[in-house]
Design a protein around this motif. Structure first.
Motif, PDB file in Angstrom:
ATOM      1  N   ALA A 228       0.843  -1.199   0.000  1.00 35.34           N
ATOM      2  CA  ALA A 228       0.000   0.000   0.000  1.00 35.34           C
ATOM      3  C   ALA A 228       0.881   1.252   0.000  1.00 35.34           C
ATOM      4  N   ILE A 229       0.568   2.211  -0.859  1.00 39.57           N
ATOM      5  CA  ILE A 229       1.347   3.440  -0.997  1.00 39.57           C
ATOM      6  C   ILE A 229       0.638   4.571  -0.260  1.00 39.57           C
ATOM      7  N   ARG A 230       1.393   5.288   0.558  1.00 37.18           N
ATOM      8  CA  ARG A 230       0.832   6.375   1.357  1.00 37.18           C
ATOM      9  C   ARG A 230       1.714   7.621   1.256  1.00 37.18           C
ATOM     10  N   THR A 306      -5.268   1.160  -1.595  1.00 34.14           N
ATOM     11  CA  THR A 306      -3.922   0.733  -1.953  1.00 34.14           C
ATOM     12  C   THR A 306      -3.056   1.915  -2.347  1.00 34.14           C
ATOM     13  N   TYR A 307      -3.589   2.816  -3.197  1.00 37.35           N
ATOM     14  CA  TYR A 307      -2.844   3.985  -3.653  1.00 37.35           C
ATOM     15  C   TYR A 307      -3.475   5.246  -3.075  1.00 37.35           C
ATOM     16  N   LEU A 308      -2.636   6.092  -2.508  1.00 40.40           N
ATOM     17  CA  LEU A 308      -3.156   7.337  -1.953  1.00 40.40           C
ATOM     18  C   LEU A 308      -2.041   8.382  -1.939  1.00 40.40           C
ATOM     19  N   LYS A 309      -2.232   9.457  -2.693  1.00 44.77           N
ATOM     20  CA  LYS A 309      -1.300  10.578  -2.737  1.00 44.77           C
ATOM     21  C   LYS A 309      -2.108  11.868  -2.810  1.00 44.77           C
ATOM     22  N   VAL A 310      -1.562  12.940  -2.251  1.00 47.35           N
ATOM     23  CA  VAL A 310      -2.209  14.248  -2.381  1.00 47.35           C
ATOM     24  C   VAL A 310      -1.228  15.254  -2.975  1.00 47.35           C
TER      25      VAL A 310
END
Length: 368
Positions: A228-230, A306-310
């Motif tokens: 998971a990408i954070r 799984t994918y989360l970027k701001v």
């Protein structure tokens, strides 16, 4: 805007009501505000873990109001006590997995709690700026590899994420309906930060505290979703953003800043959980002769993105805010804080030292 640091001249003597002051981020922020000379009144539940940073920093008991954000009367009493000029709303249910166990309570705290705060602000004519802290998970997550901008739709698969999306909608509705012009002098903004790390977090079911607890006793830590990408960032990064945003809201052009804002790391710091685990394991070293280790959790688990970027481009361009610590440095600061605390160092002194070190990065040529 010059310095990236909060402006002591702005905060000195200013009355601030901070909800969620007993939590991890709240404890860091209350100490920073104290350092800046603000008069801080805290409102929140008793700290949920033992140990906790709130107890260790010695928040003045006469300025601490213990109460539930779902209780309008208790909240109103805190406003009456503080007579705040600035409100920073951080009280929340803060974890995804527990929200599946109590979805109604999660919505009551995160969504209706926000409405209670904004109702209290309506009755407090001295308030000039309100920062409502929500979450990067407030966005409708489409599992794409792109960073979410402030114009993306709110949403949420799980109760926690949906409750934060709802808090954003509540904030926008109150801002449009009750604030601005002659209706009320306060300017209302929301802040959506990435996944924060830093010393003094002892929350259950959160990656870094789970790792530290395991490492302290020489056990392997259980990891659920290594891929998971954070958007990882040190706790001081979004806090600096909240303070800068409050300063702008309270200024002569405050209405221009009354909207939603992202505070997130650079794209290269949006890393999978496995990177964080490996890097922090190496940074921690050995306990009782054993290297820090981790293993994959078995069984099924509730859904998490799984994918989360701001995308924090707007904050960089318009607020003059930017991240100062890359992920490796943030992990080094975090590991150092815990190692020293485990060795008997004073948590308040450790926290103040890292705040001072962060502020010192404003000097030309300074390195973290």
């Amino acid at each position: 805007m010059g310095s990236l640091n909060p402006d002591p001249a702005f905060w000195a003597g200013r009355s601030v009501l901070l909800t969620g002051h007993t939590g991890f981020k709240g404890a860091w922020l209350s100490l920073w505000l104290e350092r800046l000379g603000a008069r801080v009144t805290g409102f929140g539940l008793p700290a949920l873990t033992r140990p906790n940073l709130f107890d260790r920093i010695g928040f003045p008991p006469e300025a601490s109001r213990i109460g539930d954000i779902r209780d309008p009367q208790a909240l109103g009493a805190a406003f009456a006590m503080a007579q705040p000029s600035i409100v920073i709303h951080m009280a929340a249910r803060a974890l995804v997995r527990p929200s599946y166990l109590d979805p109604v309570g999660t919505f009551a705290v995160n969504t209706m709690g926000t409405a209670h705060v904004l109702e209290a602000v309506r009755a407090a004519r001295d308030v000039r700026a309100v920062v409502v802290v929500t979450s990067d998970k407030a966005y409708e997550n489409r599992e794409w590899p792109y960073a979410y901008r402030e114009t993306e739709a709110m949403g949420g698969h799980d109760p926690y994420s949906a409750s934060k999306g709802c808090a954003e909608l509540v904030t926008a509705a109150y801002r449009a309906s009750f604030f601005g012009g002659e209706r009320h002098p306060a300017r209302i903004a929301s802040a959506r930060a990435g996944n924060v790390i830093g010393g003094g977090d002892w929350s259950q079911d959160r990656l870094v505290p789970d790792m530290v607890r395991a490492f302290e006793v020489g056990e392997s830590v259980e990891i659920r979703a290594p891929h998971a990408i954070r958007p990882w960032q040190h706790v001081l990064e979004p806090l600096a953003g909240y303070l800068r945003l409050a300063e702008c809201l309270a200024g002569a052009d405050g209405a221009a800043f009354a909207e939603g804002w992202n505070f997130g790391p650079a794209d290269e710091d949006c890393r999978p959980v496995s990177y964080l685990v490996e890097r922090l394991s190496r940074g921690w070293g050995r306990t009782s002769g054993k290297p820090a280790e981790w293993h994959l959790s078995g069984g099924s688990h509730p859904h998490e993105a799984t994918y989360l970027k701001v995308d924090a481009s707007k904050a960089r361009a318009r607020l003059g805010w930017d991240r100062r610590l890359n992920l490796d440095t943030a992990l080094d600061w975090t590991a150092a804080w815990y190692r020293e605390a485990v060795s008997g160092a004073d948590p308040r002194a450790l926290t103040e030292a890292q705040i001072a070190r962060y502020e010192a990065l404003d000097a030309p040529g300074a390195k973290p």
